[in-house]
Design a protein around this motif. Structure first.
Motif, PDB file in Angstrom:
ATOM      1  N   HIS A  19       6.342 -66.360   7.704  1.00 28.65           N
ATOM      2  CA  HIS A  19       6.071 -65.003   7.231  1.00 28.65           C
ATOM      3  C   HIS A  19       5.859 -64.006   8.375  1.00 28.65           C
ATOM      4  O   HIS A  19       5.724 -62.808   8.124  1.00 28.65           O
ATOM      5  CB  HIS A  19       4.845 -64.997   6.306  1.00 28.65           C
ATOM      6  CG  HIS A  19       3.546 -65.262   7.004  1.00 28.65           C
ATOM      7  ND1 HIS A  19       3.032 -66.526   7.173  1.00 28.65           N
ATOM      8  CD2 HIS A  19       2.653 -64.405   7.585  1.00 28.65           C
ATOM      9  CE1 HIS A  19       1.882 -66.455   7.806  1.00 28.65           C
ATOM     10  NE2 HIS A  19       1.626 -65.181   8.088  1.00 28.65           N
ATOM     11  N   GLU A  22       9.260 -60.983  10.711  1.00 30.16           N
ATOM     12  CA  GLU A  22       9.571 -59.541  10.727  1.00 30.16           C
ATOM     13  C   GLU A  22       8.784 -58.784  11.785  1.00 30.16           C
ATOM     14  O   GLU A  22       9.160 -57.670  12.165  1.00 30.16           O
ATOM     15  CB  GLU A  22       9.303 -58.927   9.342  1.00 30.16           C
ATOM     16  CG  GLU A  22      10.421 -59.138   8.328  1.00 30.16           C
ATOM     17  CD  GLU A  22      10.408 -60.529   7.718  1.00 30.16           C
ATOM     18  OE1 GLU A  22      11.347 -60.870   6.965  1.00 30.16           O
ATOM     19  OE2 GLU A  22       9.441 -61.297   7.981  1.00 30.16           O
ATOM     20  N   ASP A  26      14.147 -57.504  13.525  1.00 24.92           N
ATOM     21  CA  ASP A  26      14.454 -56.703  12.345  1.00 24.92           C
ATOM     22  C   ASP A  26      14.569 -57.627  11.125  1.00 24.92           C
ATOM     23  O   ASP A  26      14.672 -58.851  11.242  1.00 24.92           O
ATOM     24  CB  ASP A  26      15.742 -55.914  12.550  1.00 24.92           C
ATOM     25  CG  ASP A  26      16.948 -56.815  12.735  1.00 24.92           C
ATOM     26  OD1 ASP A  26      17.497 -57.267  11.709  1.00 24.92           O
ATOM     27  OD2 ASP A  26      17.337 -57.075  13.899  1.00 24.92           O
ATOM     28  N   HIS A  27      14.570 -57.044   9.945  1.00 27.24           N
ATOM     29  CA  HIS A  27      14.502 -57.820   8.721  1.00 27.24           C
ATOM     30  C   HIS A  27      15.750 -58.681   8.502  1.00 27.24           C
ATOM     31  O   HIS A  27      15.644 -59.801   7.984  1.00 27.24           O
ATOM     32  CB  HIS A  27      14.278 -56.883   7.532  1.00 27.24           C
ATOM     33  CG  HIS A  27      12.908 -56.283   7.497  1.00 27.24           C
ATOM     34  ND1 HIS A  27      12.481 -55.349   8.415  1.00 27.24           N
ATOM     35  CD2 HIS A  27      11.858 -56.492   6.658  1.00 27.24           C
ATOM     36  CE1 HIS A  27      11.236 -54.992   8.146  1.00 27.24           C
ATOM     37  NE2 HIS A  27      10.832 -55.671   7.083  1.00 27.24           N
ATOM     38  N   GLU A  28      16.911 -58.178   8.868  1.00 24.42           N
ATOM     39  CA  GLU A  28      18.141 -58.961   8.708  1.00 24.42           C
ATOM     40  C   GLU A  28      18.098 -60.218   9.585  1.00 24.42           C
ATOM     41  O   GLU A  28      18.460 -61.316   9.150  1.00 24.42           O
ATOM     42  CB  GLU A  28      19.360 -58.101   9.097  1.00 24.42           C
ATOM     43  CG  GLU A  28      19.542 -56.832   8.288  1.00 24.42           C
ATOM     44  CD  GLU A  28      20.138 -57.084   6.926  1.00 24.42           C
ATOM     45  OE1 GLU A  28      20.537 -58.236   6.657  1.00 24.42           O
ATOM     46  OE2 GLU A  28      20.197 -56.133   6.123  1.00 24.42           O
ATOM     47  N   ALA A  56      17.816 -55.313   3.929  1.00 22.38           N
ATOM     48  CA  ALA A  56      16.699 -56.266   3.902  1.00 22.38           C
ATOM     49  C   ALA A  56      15.353 -55.576   4.072  1.00 22.38           C
ATOM     50  O   ALA A  56      14.361 -55.960   3.453  1.00 22.38           O
ATOM     51  CB  ALA A  56      16.896 -57.326   4.985  1.00 22.38           C
ATOM     52  N   GLU A  57      15.294 -54.552   4.896  1.00 23.03           N
ATOM     53  CA  GLU A  57      14.022 -53.857   5.103  1.00 23.03           C
ATOM     54  C   GLU A  57      13.604 -53.101   3.850  1.00 23.03           C
ATOM     55  O   GLU A  57      12.419 -53.055   3.499  1.00 23.03           O
ATOM     56  CB  GLU A  57      14.131 -52.900   6.289  1.00 23.03           C
ATOM     57  CG  GLU A  57      12.811 -52.228   6.626  1.00 23.03           C
ATOM     58  CD  GLU A  57      12.876 -51.420   7.915  1.00 23.03           C
ATOM     59  OE1 GLU A  57      11.829 -50.855   8.317  1.00 23.03           O
ATOM     60  OE2 GLU A  57      13.967 -51.356   8.528  1.00 23.03           O
ATOM     61  N   GLU A  60      11.678 -55.144   1.346  1.00 22.98           N
ATOM     62  CA  GLU A  60      10.394 -55.728   1.747  1.00 22.98           C
ATOM     63  C   GLU A  60       9.311 -55.614   0.677  1.00 22.98           C
ATOM     64  O   GLU A  60       8.535 -56.566   0.485  1.00 22.98           O
ATOM     65  CB  GLU A  60       9.909 -55.093   3.052  1.00 22.98           C
ATOM     66  CG  GLU A  60       8.656 -55.761   3.605  1.00 22.98           C
ATOM     67  CD  GLU A  60       8.277 -55.222   4.977  1.00 22.98           C
ATOM     68  OE1 GLU A  60       7.705 -55.989   5.768  1.00 22.98           O
ATOM     69  OE2 GLU A  60       8.569 -54.049   5.248  1.00 22.98           O
ATOM     70  N   PRO A  61       9.218 -54.495  -0.082  1.00 28.55           N
ATOM     71  CA  PRO A  61       8.173 -54.442  -1.116  1.00 28.55           C
ATOM     72  C   PRO A  61       8.397 -55.428  -2.253  1.00 28.55           C
ATOM     73  O   PRO A  61       7.479 -55.670  -3.048  1.00 28.55           O
ATOM     74  CB  PRO A  61       8.273 -52.993  -1.630  1.00 28.55           C
ATOM     75  CG  PRO A  61       8.968 -52.237  -0.551  1.00 28.55           C
ATOM     76  CD  PRO A  61       9.918 -53.206   0.061  1.00 28.55           C
ATOM     77  N   GLU A  64       8.860 -61.715  -0.146  1.00 28.01           N
ATOM     78  CA  GLU A  64       8.315 -62.214   1.120  1.00 28.01           C
ATOM     79  C   GLU A  64       9.158 -63.411   1.555  1.00 28.01           C
ATOM     80  O   GLU A  64       9.800 -64.067   0.742  1.00 28.01           O
ATOM     81  CB  GLU A  64       6.853 -62.651   0.969  1.00 28.01           C
ATOM     82  CG  GLU A  64       5.891 -61.529   0.590  1.00 28.01           C
ATOM     83  CD  GLU A  64       5.924 -61.194  -0.881  1.00 28.01           C
ATOM     84  OE1 GLU A  64       6.034 -62.121  -1.712  1.00 28.01           O
ATOM     85  OE2 GLU A  64       5.872 -59.990  -1.212  1.00 28.01           O
ATOM     86  N   ASN A  65       9.145 -63.688   2.857  1.00 25.96           N
ATOM     87  CA  ASN A  65       9.923 -64.816   3.403  1.00 25.96           C
ATOM     88  C   ASN A  65      11.388 -64.763   2.965  1.00 25.96           C
ATOM     89  O   ASN A  65      11.984 -65.781   2.597  1.00 25.96           O
ATOM     90  CB  ASN A  65       9.314 -66.161   2.986  1.00 25.96           C
ATOM     91  CG  ASN A  65       8.062 -66.505   3.770  1.00 25.96           C
ATOM     92  OD1 ASN A  65       7.713 -65.826   4.730  1.00 25.96           O
ATOM     93  ND2 ASN A  65       7.378 -67.555   3.365  1.00 25.96           N
ATOM     94  N   MET A  66      11.970 -63.587   3.013  1.00 30.62           N
ATOM     95  CA  MET A  66      13.334 -63.401   2.510  1.00 30.62           C
ATOM     96  C   MET A  66      14.344 -64.243   3.283  1.00 30.62           C
ATOM     97  O   MET A  66      14.301 -64.330   4.506  1.00 30.62           O
ATOM     98  CB  MET A  66      13.721 -61.926   2.591  1.00 30.62           C
ATOM     99  CG  MET A  66      15.133 -61.649   2.112  1.00 30.62           C
ATOM    100  SD  MET A  66      15.526 -59.902   2.129  1.00 30.62           S
ATOM    101  CE  MET A  66      17.311 -59.999   2.302  1.00 30.62           C
TER     102      MET A  66
END
Length: 403
Positions: A19, A22, A26-28, A56-57, A60-61, A64-66
């Motif tokens: 977790h 990020e 970055d989220h990707e 991906a960002e 985020e809402p 989690e753990n995408m």
């Protein structure tokens, strides 16, 4: 740009937790690192999971753990005319499902409704609930807290509504069980489904209850709400939108579209949906309303687990002189057109198809319209399945479609 492999190695080495990625990329890249780690540890191929269209960002809402996206086939039924208080004219309804034959069946029902001139739909009641549970010393104190609550709804509303610019507290009902006091708060959350809004607002009201009474808050949700669980209180009192849709189909169109008669469908509904459901002790007296609710929720960014409440539906059918009368009343359909999953790209696009994306004018009208369209879709599904059962075509239809 950070290398996903390097991030995955740091997780394997215990330097990072899943977790935390990020915070280091970055989220990707974080999602790619998780996929790489899972592929190495499980042997799974996640290449398709990694092919998604949303940012991906921005997600985020919602997660989690995408690691990527779950893709479910989406189709559409309609158009179907809806004479609603919020919805009018013709509407398409996007549905996402992996159940073959479902959309074909619902679309057949939509066709029957369309040929009959459309369905009438109305939101009959609106109120998202949250029911905290408090402890007291004895039933005497419980009665005191209940009495104070009834006398101070205005003060509770002032406290609750201080947390939101949109939500409105409309009712608070106390329930006493020995030394436990439950307060069922009901909110008009406008175009939001409103669970988070109701939770935050109720916490503020609970602080006032604790300040002014002997009650001590035990849990902000005491399960009398009731969220995501079968509950008679939702079937009786409603939660979210209580919505109904009905239609009158001439006899010749019943025979042409549904391949049976009004009398046969009425008997199937009575024996299956009413008597059979009663014998089973069911809270839902319908054929498969949850099928349409679930598929609509997936397509339109609603809270999937609240399909449980969406199955609280009663289907009525009557063979009248002028044709087949059918209705569906869903007691607790929890929908919104703002917030939550409605912000995700494919879900936002699907809401655009219905014509209800974002806040309505007046506020709450878009969510009302969505409820009316979903109820009409559920009615179409009920008509088609009852017709298939009454004509003994259910198994052959699935066989023909290769399901």
């Amino acid at each position: 740009m950070t290398d996903p492999s390097a991030l995955a190695d740091r997780v394997r080495d215990g330097e990072l937790r899943l977790h935390e990625l990020e915070a280091h990329a970055d989220h990707e890249t974080a999602a790619a690192a998780r996929r790489e780690l899972l592929e190495a540890e499980t042997g799974a191929d996640l290449s398709t999971v990694g092919e998604y269209a949303f940012d991906a960002e921005a997600a985020e809402p919602n997660i989690e753990n995408m690691i990527g996206g779950a893709q479910v086939p989406m189709g559409v039924v309609g158009p179907v005319p809806v004479d609603g208080e919020a919805a009018d004219e013709e509407h398409y309804l996007p549905l996402a499902t992996s159940e073959g034959a479902l959309l074909a069946s619902v679309n057949r029902g939509c066709s029957a409704i369309r040929e009959a001139g459309g369905a009438t739909a109305r939101v009959l009641k609106n109120g998202m609930t949250r029911a905290p549970v408090f402890s007291v010393a004895d039933v005497g104190e419980a009665a005191t807290v209940a009495a104070w609550t009834r006398e101070n709804v205005d003060r509770l509303a002032e406290a609750a509504e201080s947390t939101t610019s949109h939500g409105e507290l409309t009712d608070v009902t106390p329930y006493v069980v020995g030394d436990s006091v439950f307060l069922r708060f009901v909110y008009d959350t406008k175009d939001a489904m409103g669970m988070n809004m109701a939770t935050i607002a109720t916490q503020e009201a609970c602080d006032l209850v604790e300040d002014e009474t002997p009650a001590s808050l035990v849990a902000l949700s005491g399960n009398l709400c009731t969220d995501k669980k079968p509950a008679a209180i939702n079937a009786v009192e409603g939660r979210g939108r209580t919505v109904a849709a009905d239609v009158l189909i001439p006899h010749d169109q019943v025979e042409a579209k549904l391949k049976t008669t009004a009398d046969a469908i009425a008997e199937a509904n009575t024996r299956k949906n009413l008597v059979g459901s009663a014998k089973a002790g069911s809270l839902g007296f319908n054929a498969h309303a949850a099928n349409v609710v679930a598929a609509a929720f997936l397509a339109l960014g609603q809270d999937i687990a609240q399909v449980v409440e969406g199955s609280n539906a009663i289907t009525t059918v009557e063979a009248r002189e002028e044709g087949l009368y059918a209705s569906v009343t869903i007691a607790s359909l929890e929908v919104g057109t703002v917030g939550g999953g409605t912000k995700l790209p494919t879900q936002a696009e699907a809401l655009d198809v219905v014509g209800v994306r974002g806040g309505g004018d007046p506020s709450g009208s878009n969510a009302d319209a969505l409820a009316e369209v979903i109820a009409t879709g559920a009615l179409a599904g009920e008509l088609s399945l009852l017709g298939a059962l009454a004509s003994s075509h259910l198994s052959s239809a699935h066989e023909e479609l290769g399901r």
